[in-house]
Design a protein around this motif. Structure first.
Motif, PDB file in Angstrom:
ATOM      1  N   ALA A 136       0.843  -1.243  -0.145  1.00 36.73           N
ATOM      2  CA  ALA A 136      -0.124   0.015   0.146  1.00 36.73           C
ATOM      3  C   ALA A 136       0.819   1.497   0.105  1.00 36.73           C
ATOM      4  N   ASP A 137       1.927   1.233   0.579  1.00 36.94           N
ATOM      5  CA  ASP A 137       3.036   2.337   0.707  1.00 36.94           C
ATOM      6  C   ASP A 137       3.731   2.446  -0.583  1.00 36.94           C
ATOM      7  N   GLY A 138       3.585   1.549  -1.477  1.00 35.14           N
ATOM      8  CA  GLY A 138       4.589   1.517  -2.643  1.00 35.14           C
ATOM      9  C   GLY A 138       6.124   1.111  -2.397  1.00 35.14           C
ATOM     10  N   ARG A 139       6.031   0.389  -1.373  1.00 29.76           N
ATOM     11  CA  ARG A 139       7.461  -0.003  -1.085  1.00 29.76           C
ATOM     12  C   ARG A 139       7.899  -1.387  -1.841  1.00 29.76           C
ATOM     13  N   LEU A 140       8.163  -1.187  -3.213  1.00 29.02           N
ATOM     14  CA  LEU A 140       8.464  -2.022  -4.041  1.00 29.02           C
ATOM     15  C   LEU A 140       9.464  -1.881  -4.926  1.00 29.02           C
TER      16      LEU A 140
END
Length: 376
Positions: A55-59
């Protein structure tokens, strides 16, 4: 609030896909309501860190294993242990920026379409924000744990632990309290947040659309603790196991970066590979003793023996002393360093000295180190 004698754990299905920018709190609230769950004071929600990170875009995307290992290094600040496998991959146990000690810094590539899922930027802060949103939606006082998977040094297998925490301290300090026999306890501090995370892991699983679990019956642990899950990680200075046994020996020999291939994680290295690595370590490490460069080391018998003989070039003084005396001192130091490096490889060693007669008496002209396996 007291704890119940009955603990219940339930994982309600979450139907929505969670991607970068998703309102995770709203998704979790909808899942609870869709499954007709009415939260109560004292409930604890355990949420998989992977969906928080998504959800936080930590990819991050990586092209190969080398880029993944570079990402592990970027996500850590202290190497605990490093091992290699037949596939050619290297696995590192590291201390992450948040203080946890995990394989590959807790990075995960499963169920993420090939991307690498990083830890949340601040898991305690994420837990706090999710808790406040859920409490507002249900008008209750709850706890929130963000969980991740971790291996255990003395046990086979993995389990979940608290990576982030809000609503309670996560530690149940029993020191100064009497046990059942009336004796004051002096060391017991229970990691209840980790125990709650492990219990929740038995029913949830983000790969099955179950990234959240409701734990009911542990409300007695809720307090005004503000330390978060960071308080459950030992400081580096208090960590008795801050290095693996091999890495600790290498550090003691002055090696901060291992030359060549790390030890095999499955103990499959043959004796030749182990002996070769031990020699590389001895040569690469720093030493305070002069005269070691006067000797060359050679492996014989496929690793069953190391011979130390004078090098082809003449001995030169390194510390302002007589070259021959420095060389003799250096040989003794080299032998001891070699024994230490071999011990890190689970190899035993016996030393046979060779002597020569000179004008001032006998002096060493070389050493043979016979090598065997240590039986554990």
């Amino acid at each position: 609030m007291m704890n119940d004698r009955l603990l219940t754990v339930y994982a309600p299905p979450v139907e929505e896909d969670i991607t970068a920018g998703s309102d995770l709190a709203a998704i979790l609230v909808n899942a609870l309501r869709r499954n007709r769950i009415d939260l109560k004071d004292g409930d604890i929600l355990v949420i998989a860190s992977k969906v928080v990170s998504k959800a936080d875009g930590r990819l991050r995307s990586v092209k190969d294993r080398a880029e993944f290992e570079d990402l592990v290094k970027d996500s850590s600040n202290h190497l605990v242990a490093e091992r290699t496998y037949a596939s050619g991959s290297t696995v590192q146990i590291v201390r992450t920026h948040s203080g946890t000690v995990q394989a590959a810094a807790g990075l995960d590539q499963s169920n993420s379409s090939g991307a690498v899922v990083l830890h949340p930027q601040d898991s305690d802060d994420s837990a706090q924000k999710l808790r406040l949103r859920v409490e507002e939606s249900f008008s209750v006082r709850i706890g929130v744990v963000i969980s991740d998977t971790i291996s255990r040094p003395w046990r086979i297998g993995v389990g979940d632990f608290a990576l982030g925490l809000s609503g309670f301290s996560g530690l149940d300090d029993q020191r100064g309290k009497p046990d059942d026999d009336g004796r004051m306890q002096s060391v017991t501090v229970r990691a209840v947040a980790d125990e709650i995370a492990a219990a929740a892991d038995l029913v949830k699983g983000s790969s099955r659309g179950l990234p959240m679990a409701l734990v009911r019956g542990a409300g007695g642990y809720l307090d005004n603790g503000q330390a978060g899950a960071k308080a459950l990680s030992r400081d580096l200075g208090e960590d008795w196991f801050r290095y693996g046994h091999v890495e600790a020996i290498h550090r003691g020999l002055g090696v901060t970066k291992l030359p060549g291939r790390a030890a095999a994680g499955d103990n499959s290295d043959d004796i030749l590979e182990r002996v070769s690595r031990a020699i590389r370590v001895v040569r690469a490490g720093t030493t305070r003793t002069p005269g070691q460069a006067a000797w060359r080391m050679r492996i014989e018998g496929s690793g069953s023996r190391i011979t130390l003989a004078p090098s082809d070039s003449p001995a030169t003084p390194q510390a302002g002393g007589p070259p021959l005396l420095e060389a003799m001192v250096g040989l003794g130091s080299l032998v001891e360093r070699m024994h230490t490096a071999l011990f890190a490889e689970d190899l035993s060693a016996t030393t046979k000295w060779e002597w020569a007669e000179g004008e001032l008496g006998a002096f060493p002209r070389g050493v043979r180190i016979n090598i065997g396996l240590i039986n554990h």
